[in-house]
Design a protein around this motif. Structure first.
Motif, PDB file in Angstrom:
ATOM      1  N   ARG A 144       0.669  -1.172   0.067  1.00  0.00           N
ATOM      2  CA  ARG A 144      -0.071   0.281   0.235  1.00  0.00           C
ATOM      3  C   ARG A 144       0.968   0.754  -0.018  1.00  0.00           C
ATOM      4  N   ILE A 145       0.431   2.010  -1.350  1.00  0.00           N
ATOM      5  CA  ILE A 145       0.995   3.151  -0.876  1.00  0.00           C
ATOM      6  C   ILE A 145       0.679   4.865  -0.742  1.00  0.00           C
ATOM      7  N   LEU A 146       1.497   4.880  -0.028  1.00  0.00           N
ATOM      8  CA  LEU A 146       0.869   6.271   0.875  1.00  0.00           C
ATOM      9  C   LEU A 146       1.911   7.752   0.615  1.00  0.00           C
ATOM     10  N   LEU A 147       0.936   8.939   0.939  1.00  0.00           N
ATOM     11  CA  LEU A 147       2.070  10.234   0.980  1.00  0.00           C
ATOM     12  C   LEU A 147       2.445  10.505   2.153  1.00  0.00           C
ATOM     13  N   VAL A 173      -1.557  20.700   2.222  1.00  0.00           N
ATOM     14  CA  VAL A 173      -1.450  19.551   1.231  1.00  0.00           C
ATOM     15  C   VAL A 173      -2.394  19.284   1.128  1.00  0.00           C
ATOM     16  N   THR A 174      -2.464  20.253  -0.281  1.00  0.00           N
ATOM     17  CA  THR A 174      -4.360  19.758  -1.072  1.00  0.00           C
ATOM     18  C   THR A 174      -4.441  18.478  -2.179  1.00  0.00           C
ATOM     19  N   PHE A 198       3.128  10.448 -14.322  1.00  0.00           N
ATOM     20  CA  PHE A 198       1.819  10.574 -13.324  1.00  0.00           C
ATOM     21  C   PHE A 198       1.845   9.421 -12.277  1.00  0.00           C
ATOM     22  N   TRP A 199       0.694   9.732 -11.327  1.00  0.00           N
ATOM     23  CA  TRP A 199       0.041   8.607 -10.679  1.00  0.00           C
ATOM     24  C   TRP A 199      -1.372   8.417 -11.102  1.00  0.00           C
ATOM     25  N   TRP A 200      -1.776   7.227 -10.530  1.00  0.00           N
ATOM     26  CA  TRP A 200      -3.018   7.347 -10.353  1.00  0.00           C
ATOM     27  C   TRP A 200      -3.511   7.192  -8.713  1.00  0.00           C
ATOM     28  N   MET A 201      -4.430   7.854  -8.482  1.00  0.00           N
ATOM     29  CA  MET A 201      -5.613   8.220  -6.663  1.00  0.00           C
ATOM     30  C   MET A 201      -6.601   7.791  -7.216  1.00  0.00           C
ATOM     31  N   ARG A 202      -6.774   7.237  -5.990  1.00  0.00           N
ATOM     32  CA  ARG A 202      -8.523   6.119  -5.834  1.00  0.00           C
ATOM     33  C   ARG A 202      -8.902   7.002  -4.550  1.00  0.00           C
ATOM     34  N   GLN A 203     -10.299   7.757  -4.944  1.00  0.00           N
ATOM     35  CA  GLN A 203     -10.899   8.518  -3.643  1.00  0.00           C
ATOM     36  C   GLN A 203     -12.428   7.775  -3.907  1.00  0.00           C
ATOM     37  N   GLY A 204     -12.619   6.808  -3.269  1.00  0.00           N
ATOM     38  CA  GLY A 204     -13.483   5.614  -2.985  1.00  0.00           C
ATOM     39  C   GLY A 204     -14.069   4.902  -4.714  1.00  0.00           C
ATOM     40  N   ASP A 205     -14.944   5.735  -5.666  1.00  0.00           N
ATOM     41  CA  ASP A 205     -14.938   4.901  -7.035  1.00  0.00           C
ATOM     42  C   ASP A 205     -14.516   5.916  -7.546  1.00  0.00           C
ATOM     43  N   LYS A 206     -14.202   6.990  -6.772  1.00  0.00           N
ATOM     44  CA  LYS A 206     -13.456   7.551  -8.913  1.00  0.00           C
ATOM     45  C   LYS A 206     -11.825   7.507  -8.517  1.00  0.00           C
ATOM     46  N   PRO A 217      -4.754  10.838   3.797  1.00  0.00           N
ATOM     47  CA  PRO A 217      -5.844   9.214   4.322  1.00  0.00           C
ATOM     48  C   PRO A 217      -6.562   8.786   3.187  1.00  0.00           C
ATOM     49  N   GLU A 218      -7.461  10.008   3.020  1.00  0.00           N
ATOM     50  CA  GLU A 218      -8.719   9.789   1.568  1.00  0.00           C
ATOM     51  C   GLU A 218      -8.475   9.209   1.236  1.00  0.00           C
ATOM     52  N   TYR A 219      -7.081   9.220   0.114  1.00  0.00           N
ATOM     53  CA  TYR A 219      -6.861   8.986  -1.200  1.00  0.00           C
ATOM     54  C   TYR A 219      -5.890   7.406  -1.232  1.00  0.00           C
TER      55      TYR A 219
END
Length: 307
Positions: A162-165, A179-180, A201-209, A260-262
């Motif tokens: 699992r990848i964290l920022l 940081v936003t 680039f990165w792919w990031m997820r927020q819920g189903d998005k 953390p929500e991403y």
């Protein structure tokens, strides 16, 4: 002639390129090695070595037979170790390979525990990003992220990739800028450069998005993970890194997880760190004991894989 002795003498002769050097290594006479190789050649009906006054070389049949002989001797040695360990403490040598970043993150502690519990086992640990084929018998165990669809090997998940920022409190205090997702380009970035990682680039997820974020211009890039981690802890910028690496620093407050929500997708490294080993070594006691040390430490850190 004893077949095992003949194989041992043939392998030594092929590896040393000389009957005399191989004989010195084994503590035998050159004539004994000559007879052993001649015995094998007569049994096979094929020449294994071409001998001239200046040099010795393997024939095509000899090259094929050498690989089989090496594997047979390695298997017998392994079986002998296992039989000896049924009634005694673990002995012998355990050889493993892993990426350099695994060392300080969790592998080092697992090795120290293993050595304390099994003082008669010698560890050989290579830390390298180089792809190594376990089939040749050089290693008992490998730890690897990235592709694991390898013929002849068993791959068992060890911990989640699992990848964290993250950033250090020192950086956040110095920068004085929240940081936003909208201001990532305004921050200082530390970027790990690796052939398997996307550089754009990165792919990031927020819920189903699922959201694509272009890489900001980094302040520092490097192909050495530990070097970047030291800079991250020193407050030089933001960095994306796996949870198995960040966990102890997060627990001590030396790093802070951001957004953390991403959830950042792990790219070509894949979602898991895997243990890889040959099928015939899955029940080897020294391998099983080492995996127990790994699982135990990762469980203590809240990082263990759960089937």
């Amino acid at each position: 002639m004893d077949k095992l002795s003949a194989l041992t003498m043939f392998v030594a002769t092929a590896e040393h390129g000389s009957f005399s050097r191989a004989a010195e290594h084994l503590g035998k006479t050159p004539s004994a090695l000559t007879k052993a190789v001649a015995h094998l050649e007569a049994e096979l009906g094929a020449r294994l070595l071409v001998r001239t006054t200046r040099r010795m070389a393997l024939t095509e049949a000899g090259q094929i037979y050498l690989e089989g002989a090496r594997q047979a001797l390695a298997n017998l040695h392994q079986a002998g170790e296992e039989v000896g360990q049924l009634q005694h403490e673990l002995r012998g040598t355990l050889r493993l390979i892993a990426p350099p970043s695994f060392g300080p993150a969790f592998l080092g502690e697992a090795c120290r525990r293993y050595m304390r519990r099994h003082p008669q086992v010698h560890l050989e640990v290579d830390l390298s990003d180089t792809f190594i084929d376990l089939i040749d018998g050089s290693y008992d165990l490998a730890l690897r992220d990235g592709p694991t669809e390898l013929p002849g090997l068993i791959a068992r998940p060890l911990t989640e990739n699992r990848i964290l920022l993250c950033a250090s409190p020192a950086y956040l205090q110095r920068k004085q800028l929240p940081v936003t997702p909208d201001n990532l380009a305004e921050h200082d970035w530390l970027m790990f450069r690796h052939p398997l990682l996307n550089r754009h680039f990165w792919w990031m997820r927020q819920g189903d998005k699922r959201i694509r974020y272009d890489h900001p211009t980094p302040r520092l890039t490097s192909d050495n993970y530990d070097f970047l981690l030291a800079c991250l802890l020193d407050g030089q910028g933001l960095q994306v890194l796996p949870r198995w690496s960040a966990a102890p620093y997060l627990a001590r407050g030396e790093l802070v997880q951001l957004l953390p929500e991403y959830w950042l997708e792990p790219d070509a490294f894949g979602p898991w760190v895997h243990l890889l080993y040959l099928a015939h070594r899955r029940q080897t006691r020294k391998v099983v004991a080492f995996i127990e040390c790994l699982d135990e430490y990762l469980a203590e850190q809240g990082l263990a894989w759960r089937p």
